[in-house]
Design a protein around this motif. Sequence first.
Motif: not given
Length: 323
Positions: A215-240
Amino acid sequence: MSRPSENGLSSETLFFTATWNGDSTRCVARLAPAVEAVPVFPAYDLRAQFEIMRLAREKAGIPAPRTLWFEPDPAPLGTPFFVMERADGQVPPDVMPYTFGGWLHDASPAEQRRLQDASVGILAALHQTAFTAEELAPLGEAGLRAHVAAQRAYYAWAHGRRPIPLLERAFAWLEEHWPDEPGPDVLSWGDARIGNMMFRDFTPVAVLDWEMAAVGPRELDLSWMIFLHRFFQDITTGAGLPGLPGFMRREDVCATYRELTGYEPRDLDFYELYAALRHGIIMARVWQRRIHFGEQPMPDDPDDLVLHRATIEELLAGYEPAS
């Protein structure tokens, strides 16, 4: 009986079919992990997960699987477990990440955007639903302070014997940049990401994995959804590879959420770093499990336990004023 082959690290999952009175139901059992498995989390409150999934489905209309029964007695299977109906659909995979290729990567921009907007819609529906204090009581203390304190305790449990300086810097940054007015508390899914959803025709048909609910601010879920895509995107661009650079962008996610709820997300720099820190604790724990089971050596630099070390360093550098 069988086990899933994709996604999921935190608990044991079994697939089976139950038959009674001539009717059959395809089921999924979620089991608390054994201590010898070096679990990712220190505790697994399966009863809370069971109840929160039921509430999300019945009160918020979230397509969480229908819960069937909870068994607290470890005698039948050696550990507590709960059972839910099994859903069918496509899941954006973690391994290899969906950003590398596959059905979502190869979809049209319009289809990708439909999936993105529908996923944000799940968060909007959940956050807009009013729950009573009694209903949310299994999740413990509410609020951002309590949430961060719980993450500090988790970090100490998981890595206290060998501190990770990068994560401690991130905790310090949070304290120095605490929001003046954290948003109102809502039921937070916790592990809010598309890899925990099943889709048909780019529409969510199942919302899974509620063990991180809070139970917490709405931004906990929003930022998690945004960041978890960035996590995979960074892995992908790191692989060229290009990945999906136009997918789950912060401005697009927040615009959709604002249109659906009327709420303006705030302090996203804070919450994005917090999401990166939370994920860093989990990934370092997963890495230490691999070390424990002899799958890789312990690195000389403890910061290297964090797979997305470079991303956290980049976020810290970007948010701090130049000296």
